[in-house]
Design an enzyme around this catalytic site. Structure first.
Site, short mmCIF file in Angstrom:
data_model
loop_
_atom_site.label_atom_id
_atom_site.label_comp_id
_atom_site.label_asym_id
_atom_site.label_seq_id
_atom_site.Cartn_x
_atom_site.Cartn_y
_atom_site.Cartn_z
N ASP A 195 7.50 4.34 -10.49
CA ASP A 195 8.37 4.11 -9.36
C ASP A 195 9.84 4.13 -9.74
O ASP A 195 10.47 3.10 -9.97
CB ASP A 195 8.01 2.80 -8.64
CG ASP A 195 7.51 3.12 -7.25
OD1 ASP A 195 8.15 3.94 -6.59
OD2 ASP A 195 6.47 2.57 -6.84
N GLY A 227 2.62 3.79 1.43
CA GLY A 227 3.15 4.04 2.77
C GLY A 227 3.65 5.46 2.93
O GLY A 227 3.90 5.92 4.04
N ASP A 258 4.31 -4.59 -7.48
CA ASP A 258 3.70 -3.35 -6.99
C ASP A 258 4.25 -2.13 -7.71
O ASP A 258 3.76 -1.02 -7.52
CB ASP A 258 3.90 -3.20 -5.47
CG ASP A 258 5.36 -3.33 -5.06
OD1 ASP A 258 5.97 -4.36 -5.37
OD2 ASP A 258 5.88 -2.38 -4.45
N ASP A 295 8.73 6.12 7.64
CA ASP A 295 8.35 7.44 8.19
C ASP A 295 7.38 8.20 7.28
O ASP A 295 6.98 9.32 7.61
CB ASP A 295 9.61 8.27 8.45
CG ASP A 295 10.41 8.52 7.18
OD1 ASP A 295 9.99 8.05 6.09
OD2 ASP A 295 11.46 9.18 7.25
N GLY A 296 7.07 7.62 6.13
CA GLY A 296 6.14 8.30 5.23
C GLY A 296 6.76 9.45 4.45
O GLY A 296 6.06 10.18 3.75
N GLY A 321 0.82 -1.21 0.00
CA GLY A 321 0.00 0.00 0.00
C GLY A 321 0.85 1.25 0.00
O GLY A 321 2.06 1.21 0.18
P1 AMP Z 1 9.03 1.18 -3.22
O1 AMP Z 1 10.31 0.46 -2.97
O2 AMP Z 1 9.18 2.69 -3.28
O3 AMP Z 1 8.27 0.65 -4.37
O4 AMP Z 1 8.15 0.95 -1.92
C1 AMP Z 1 7.73 -0.31 -1.48
C2 AMP Z 1 6.77 -0.16 -0.34
O5 AMP Z 1 7.39 0.48 0.76
C3 AMP Z 1 5.53 0.65 -0.65
O6 AMP Z 1 4.47 0.08 0.07
C4 AMP Z 1 5.89 2.00 -0.12
O7 AMP Z 1 4.76 2.77 0.21
C5 AMP Z 1 6.68 1.64 1.14
N1 AMP Z 1 7.62 2.70 1.52
C6 AMP Z 1 8.75 3.06 0.89
N2 AMP Z 1 9.36 4.06 1.54
C7 AMP Z 1 8.61 4.36 2.62
C8 AMP Z 1 8.71 5.31 3.68
N3 AMP Z 1 9.73 6.16 3.76
N4 AMP Z 1 7.74 5.32 4.59
C9 AMP Z 1 6.70 4.47 4.52
N5 AMP Z 1 6.55 3.55 3.55
C10 AMP Z 1 7.49 3.49 2.60
MG MG Z 2 6.63 1.19 -5.25
#
Ligand code: AMP
Ligand code: MG
Length: 521
Positions: free
Chosen positions: A291, A121, A281, A154-155, A119
């Site tokens: 992404d 994040g 994802d 940390d979002g 989801g």
């Molecule tokens: P990604 O590697 O950017 O495709 O992210 C994979 C998952 O990790 C997704 O669910 C993102 O929303 C979550 N995510 C990545 N970075 C963060 C962050 N700094 N805080 C919260 N969720 C994260």
């Molecule tokens: Mg992603």
């Protein structure tokens, strides 16, 4: 207050509405507010599809870049978006009227391992607008704060990865490759903890949707066939409306996504792009590149090239990308099986048939792209072998992928091979190939100038080379955004020579080489 309701395809313009009238000594001053003509549909889907969550305000937002042409295309007023109020919106400190902020639910296979809940994040969808061409576009803030899907994150986002995504996504757009776009980058005035403390930033991402293969997996993994069906119906209406009335719309949906992903993988290979983290994802059902994490363009041609520090097994290496795209599509097909046929065996057979079309679709797009790259207007037996021999020689001789093809366009026009030969550690490797190439070109009637022009239109001079991207990030962290602006300018016209920026065509010097890229999350 909800935004105005406009019918699909109706003309959208940036409505500027005076919201207050302030009396000054001699004049009335109209205070303009930024208006987004939202028409949200995803947030009208069942509650299980998302979590309602607003951005967490940041300390001191500052807009560092607004993509003015994109803003205008979305029906937004660029001047107002550059105002302090606009900056607050683009950094997630203030919500525009009509926004219905949500974090989307999705699952996904990460490096082959299934995670039933990922989801958004750190991304929050503000809503959807209809652009000037009548297309629905998501407007999402990435780095906008925690959501119920943040797990331990940390979002937030750091400035470096935000600039990288801005640069590379806009470069992909200028190259003509389907991609999400970047509307804005803003700093938050806060620092984020990664390996070190880094400046925080927010990216405004625009996509035809943020629905991924992993979104389907989220419902399929829960045995929620009704959710899968509702999602499929939404995707059909949104991305593939012409199949809505098809006899077997869900089969047609898989066919379309297969076709788009096959085309996308071919386009990536043809410019030397390595996505780096092709998890399900990160695979959009619209066929846009999405992404931009540890992505990179390769300098010297190497089919096994991997940049991402976390891709230890080389799963997402350059030449593996078509295979991985098919692997991801197979996961999508699995989700759709219950919609295909009641008899599972029959459903599997039908899915396999559709997935079986991937190879031909990819090969057709890739081979025709390669023929264009070497200046062929027609297709003959032996062309695939001819181009493969060039690629093999390039790999053996560490030839720069981008420069070899760009210079080949000039060699086609003036028979001066020096600049292309110079790309090969052993230039004679090119000579042998060039003789066969010229024989093949002689079978076509086009003039050298015509051929050169056609080749230059498909072989970019400028790509976002890693060392340039890294240098831009370093400067920006030290508050100098001039290199960022200049790189964006150069990359906005990748197929033009732009002699004043000739140094941007050059590969890195040994000490400038970037050997690894990082997710930066
Ligand atoms: P990604 O590697 O950017 O495709 O992210 C994979 C998952 O990790 C997704 O669910 C993102 O929303 C979550 N995510 C990545 N970075 C963060 C962050 N700094 N805080 C919260 N969720 C994260
Ligand atoms: Mg992603």
């Amino acid at each position: 207050m909800a935004g105005p309701v406009l019918g699909p395809g109706s003309e959208i313009r940036a409505a500027i509405r005076p919201n207050r009238c302030l009396f000054r000594a001699r004049a009335y001053l109209w205070v303009m507010t930024v208006h987004f003509p939202f028409q949200n549909t995803y947030s009208a889907l069942p509650a299980s599809f998302f979590a309602r969550v607003a951005p967490t305000p940041v300390a001191a937002p500052r807009l560092i870049k607004l993509n003015r042409p994109l803003a205008a295309q979305l029906g937004l007023d660029p001047d107002l978006l550059e105002s302090p109020e606009g900056a607050e919106i683009l950094a997630g400190k203030r919500l525009p009227d009509g926004a219905d902020p949500i974090a989307m639910a999705y699952a996904g296979h990460q490096f082959g391992h299934f995670v039933p809940q990922l989801g958004d994040g750190r991304a929050i969808l503000l809503g959807e607008v209809i652009d000037k061409e009548g297309s629905r576009r998501d407007i999402q803030l990435k780095g906008a704060g925690p959501t119920p899907f943040s797990r331990r994150g940390d979002g937030r986002a750091a400035l470096g990865p935000v600039l990288r995504e801005y640069i590379v996504s806009e470069a992909m757009f200028a190259l003509g490759i389907p991609t999400t776009r970047s509307l804005a980058a803003a700093t938050s005035g806060e620092r984020v903890q990664r390996e070190t403390m880094l400046p925080g930033a927010v990216l405004t991402r625009v996509a035809s949707s943020h629905i991924r293969v992993g979104t389907f997996q989220f419902f399929a993994a829960r045995g929620d066939t009704d959710g899968v069906r509702k999602l499929a119906d939404h995707v059909i209406a949104r991305h593939y409306p012409d199949i809505g009335m098809a006899e077997r719309p869900y089969h047609a949906l898989l066919e379309r996504v297969v076709a788009r992903q096959a085309y996308l993988a071919a386009r990536w290979l043809l410019v030397g792009f390595i996505h780096g983290v092709m998890n399900t994802d990160n695979t959009s059902v619209s066929g846009e590149t999405i992404d931009y994490g540890p992505c990179a363009f390769m300098d010297e041609y190497n089919p096994g090239k991997v940049f991402s520090s976390i891709d230890e097994m080389g799963r997402y290496a350059y030449a593996n990308q078509p295979q991985i795209a098919l692997w991801n599509l197979t996961r999508l097909a699995e989700c759709l099986l219950p919609l295909f046929a009641e008899d599972k065996e029959k459903a599997i057979e039908q899915a396999q048939f559709i997935l079986g079309e991937f190879a031909e679709k990819f090969t057709t797009a890739y081979q025709s792209g390669l023929r264009q790259k070497i200046g062929l207007f027609t297709e003959r037996d032996g062309d695939a072998a001819l181009v493969q021999d060039l690629l093999d020689a390039m790999a053996k001789n560490a030839a720069d992928f981008t420069l070899t093809f760009r210079r080949l366009a000039d060699a086609a026009a003036d028979a001066d091979d020096d600049s292309v030969r110079a790309q090969f550690t052993d230039p004679s490797a090119f000579d042998e190939w060039a003789t066969r190439w010229r024989q093949r070109l002689a079978e076509e009637p086009q003039s050298p100038a015509e051929r050169q022009a056609a080749m230059r239109a498909v072989n970019p001079a400028f790509i976002p080379r890693n060392h340039r991207v890294e240098a831009v990030i370093q400067a920006a962290v030290n508050n100098d955004y001039t290199p960022f602006e200049e790189l964006l300018t150069v990359l906005s016209k990748p197929y033009e020579d732009q002699p004043q920026y000739a140094t941007y065509t050059e590969p890195p010097l040994p000490e400038q080489r970037v050997t690894q890229t990082f997710c930066g999350t």
